[in-house]
Design an enzyme around this catalytic site. Sequence first.
Site, PDB file in Angstrom:
ATOM      1  N   PHE A 102     -15.377 -23.347 -41.994  1.00  0.00           N
ATOM      2  CA  PHE A 102     -14.832 -22.355 -41.060  1.00  0.00           C
ATOM      3  C   PHE A 102     -13.694 -22.952 -40.240  1.00  0.00           C
ATOM      4  O   PHE A 102     -13.620 -24.167 -40.023  1.00  0.00           O
ATOM      5  CB  PHE A 102     -15.925 -21.882 -40.100  1.00  0.00           C
ATOM      6  CG  PHE A 102     -16.784 -20.778 -40.644  1.00  0.00           C
ATOM      7  CD1 PHE A 102     -16.542 -19.463 -40.303  1.00  0.00           C
ATOM      8  CD2 PHE A 102     -17.825 -21.056 -41.505  1.00  0.00           C
ATOM      9  CE1 PHE A 102     -17.325 -18.434 -40.797  1.00  0.00           C
ATOM     10  CE2 PHE A 102     -18.619 -20.042 -42.011  1.00  0.00           C
ATOM     11  CZ  PHE A 102     -18.372 -18.728 -41.656  1.00  0.00           C
ATOM     12  N   ASP A 117     -14.900 -13.354 -37.641  1.00  0.00           N
ATOM     13  CA  ASP A 117     -16.125 -13.214 -36.849  1.00  0.00           C
ATOM     14  C   ASP A 117     -15.750 -13.328 -35.380  1.00  0.00           C
ATOM     15  O   ASP A 117     -15.141 -14.326 -34.970  1.00  0.00           O
ATOM     16  CB  ASP A 117     -17.111 -14.323 -37.240  1.00  0.00           C
ATOM     17  CG  ASP A 117     -18.483 -14.125 -36.606  1.00  0.00           C
ATOM     18  OD1 ASP A 117     -18.804 -12.978 -36.243  1.00  0.00           O
ATOM     19  OD2 ASP A 117     -19.220 -15.112 -36.465  1.00  0.00           O
ATOM     20  N   ASP A 135     -17.392 -12.951 -31.476  1.00  0.00           N
ATOM     21  CA  ASP A 135     -18.624 -12.834 -30.692  1.00  0.00           C
ATOM     22  C   ASP A 135     -18.329 -12.963 -29.207  1.00  0.00           C
ATOM     23  O   ASP A 135     -17.519 -13.810 -28.795  1.00  0.00           O
ATOM     24  CB  ASP A 135     -19.620 -13.938 -31.077  1.00  0.00           C
ATOM     25  CG  ASP A 135     -20.200 -13.748 -32.464  1.00  0.00           C
ATOM     26  OD1 ASP A 135     -20.592 -12.612 -32.781  1.00  0.00           O
ATOM     27  OD2 ASP A 135     -20.256 -14.732 -33.221  1.00  0.00           O
ATOM     28  N   PRO A 157     -25.498 -14.208 -22.140  1.00  0.00           N
ATOM     29  CA  PRO A 157     -24.672 -15.052 -22.996  1.00  0.00           C
ATOM     30  C   PRO A 157     -25.171 -15.034 -24.440  1.00  0.00           C
ATOM     31  O   PRO A 157     -26.337 -14.727 -24.687  1.00  0.00           O
ATOM     32  CB  PRO A 157     -24.844 -16.448 -22.388  1.00  0.00           C
ATOM     33  CG  PRO A 157     -25.370 -16.226 -21.018  1.00  0.00           C
ATOM     34  CD  PRO A 157     -26.172 -14.966 -21.076  1.00  0.00           C
ATOM     35  N   HIS A 158     -24.287 -15.383 -25.367  1.00  0.00           N
ATOM     36  CA  HIS A 158     -24.668 -15.416 -26.776  1.00  0.00           C
ATOM     37  C   HIS A 158     -25.904 -16.284 -26.939  1.00  0.00           C
ATOM     38  O   HIS A 158     -25.981 -17.391 -26.416  1.00  0.00           O
ATOM     39  CB  HIS A 158     -23.521 -15.959 -27.622  1.00  0.00           C
ATOM     40  CG  HIS A 158     -23.735 -15.773 -29.086  1.00  0.00           C
ATOM     41  ND1 HIS A 158     -24.585 -16.568 -29.817  1.00  0.00           N
ATOM     42  CD2 HIS A 158     -23.213 -14.871 -29.964  1.00  0.00           C
ATOM     43  CE1 HIS A 158     -24.575 -16.172 -31.076  1.00  0.00           C
ATOM     44  NE2 HIS A 158     -23.751 -15.140 -31.203  1.00  0.00           N
ATOM     45  N   TYR A 160       0.819  -1.220   0.000  1.00  0.00           N
ATOM     46  CA  TYR A 160       0.000   0.000   0.000  1.00  0.00           C
ATOM     47  C   TYR A 160       0.847   1.262   0.000  1.00  0.00           C
ATOM     48  O   TYR A 160       0.394   2.322  -0.436  1.00  0.00           O
ATOM     49  CB  TYR A 160      -0.991   0.007   1.172  1.00  0.00           C
ATOM     50  CG  TYR A 160      -0.409  -0.211   2.543  1.00  0.00           C
ATOM     51  CD1 TYR A 160       0.245   0.813   3.225  1.00  0.00           C
ATOM     52  CD2 TYR A 160      -0.545  -1.444   3.187  1.00  0.00           C
ATOM     53  CE1 TYR A 160       0.757   0.624   4.492  1.00  0.00           C
ATOM     54  CE2 TYR A 160      -0.028  -1.651   4.453  1.00  0.00           C
ATOM     55  CZ  TYR A 160       0.623  -0.619   5.102  1.00  0.00           C
ATOM     56  OH  TYR A 160       1.139  -0.817   6.354  1.00  0.00           O
ATOM     57  N   ARG A 212     -17.044 -14.806 -44.199  1.00  0.00           N
ATOM     58  CA  ARG A 212     -16.430 -13.660 -43.538  1.00  0.00           C
ATOM     59  C   ARG A 212     -14.953 -13.948 -43.269  1.00  0.00           C
ATOM     60  O   ARG A 212     -14.569 -15.095 -43.001  1.00  0.00           O
ATOM     61  CB  ARG A 212     -17.151 -13.314 -42.244  1.00  0.00           C
ATOM     62  CG  ARG A 212     -17.037 -14.345 -41.135  1.00  0.00           C
ATOM     63  CD  ARG A 212     -18.281 -14.468 -40.305  1.00  0.00           C
ATOM     64  NE  ARG A 212     -19.318 -15.226 -40.986  1.00  0.00           N
ATOM     65  CZ  ARG A 212     -20.385 -15.734 -40.358  1.00  0.00           C
ATOM     66  NH1 ARG A 212     -20.557 -15.548 -39.068  1.00  0.00           N
ATOM     67  NH2 ARG A 212     -21.275 -16.414 -41.034  1.00  0.00           N
ATOM     68  N   ARG A 226     -13.688  -7.507 -42.718  1.00  0.00           N
ATOM     69  CA  ARG A 226     -15.038  -8.064 -42.549  1.00  0.00           C
ATOM     70  C   ARG A 226     -16.076  -7.141 -43.175  1.00  0.00           C
ATOM     71  O   ARG A 226     -16.078  -5.927 -42.952  1.00  0.00           O
ATOM     72  CB  ARG A 226     -15.340  -8.229 -41.043  1.00  0.00           C
ATOM     73  CG  ARG A 226     -16.798  -8.517 -40.686  1.00  0.00           C
ATOM     74  CD  ARG A 226     -17.189  -9.946 -41.017  1.00  0.00           C
ATOM     75  NE  ARG A 226     -18.588 -10.189 -40.732  1.00  0.00           N
ATOM     76  CZ  ARG A 226     -19.063 -10.653 -39.563  1.00  0.00           C
ATOM     77  NH1 ARG A 226     -18.234 -10.907 -38.561  1.00  0.00           N
ATOM     78  NH2 ARG A 226     -20.347 -10.876 -39.394  1.00  0.00           N
TER      79      ARG A 226
END
Length: 275
Positions: A174, A215, A217, A234-235, A55, A212, A203
Amino acid sequence: MKLDEIRIEELEVFANHGVFPEENVLGQKFLVSAVLYTDTRKAGQTDDLTASIHYGEVCAFIDRYLREHTFKLLERAAECLAEELLLNTNHLRKVRLEIKKPWAPVGLPLKTVSVSVEREWHDAVIALGSNMGDRQGYLDGAVEKLDVVQGCRVRKVSGFLETPPYGVTDQADFLNGCLELETLLYPHELLDELHRIEKEAGRERILRWGPRTLDLDIIFYDDLILQDSDLCIPHVEMHKREFVLKPLSEIAPYRRHPVTGKTVQEMLEAVNSGL
């Protein structure tokens, strides 16, 4: 796990912050308080300072940073100082910071005004994919670029997996993967960085699920549940996608979906069994 706290109360700093020009020239006293969130268990067991946060060094850093920089707003001073502390202090996971300005020039009797912020490292999972050109190069490049974004640290990267296209099937296969990163960015700020990296990779957003170069995400962000018009966390379809779950199972098999409670491994098994 609940973090431990190291507290610094009202450190006096003479600095040059304020909207009025004379404040930037003459300077004034500021009072800085900080709560440093960390795990002190190892230091408590070993009596080893390097296992905790010094500290005294933090106080010197705060004093030096506020003296060497000039901001008009307390909000800006607090934001920048909090970020620099998190970037430069070993073992620091979260900080709560308050900057007080005694006798602020508002033309009325006033003891002090202050700004208080709380900032921390967040844990995010990003899915990567490419099916155009140098697929490996695009994915490796995205990992490297994310790791140098201010306030981002890539911690784990999965292997890359070749998979058939999803949605629009009349296109090349992909290459997919996942990574874990620590970030100080908020979800939409992180999304902006992902879009920037995608754009730099060429892209073009012409056809949904189309070919693409890159990508990116956001799959998870802490245990956040977010549903905005341009971002769902979440996706929304990650639990259906083997090309996300399989590489993710390499680096975080026991991470749980904050809505369903299922682990990544359990979701992958369900997809593989057709459930």
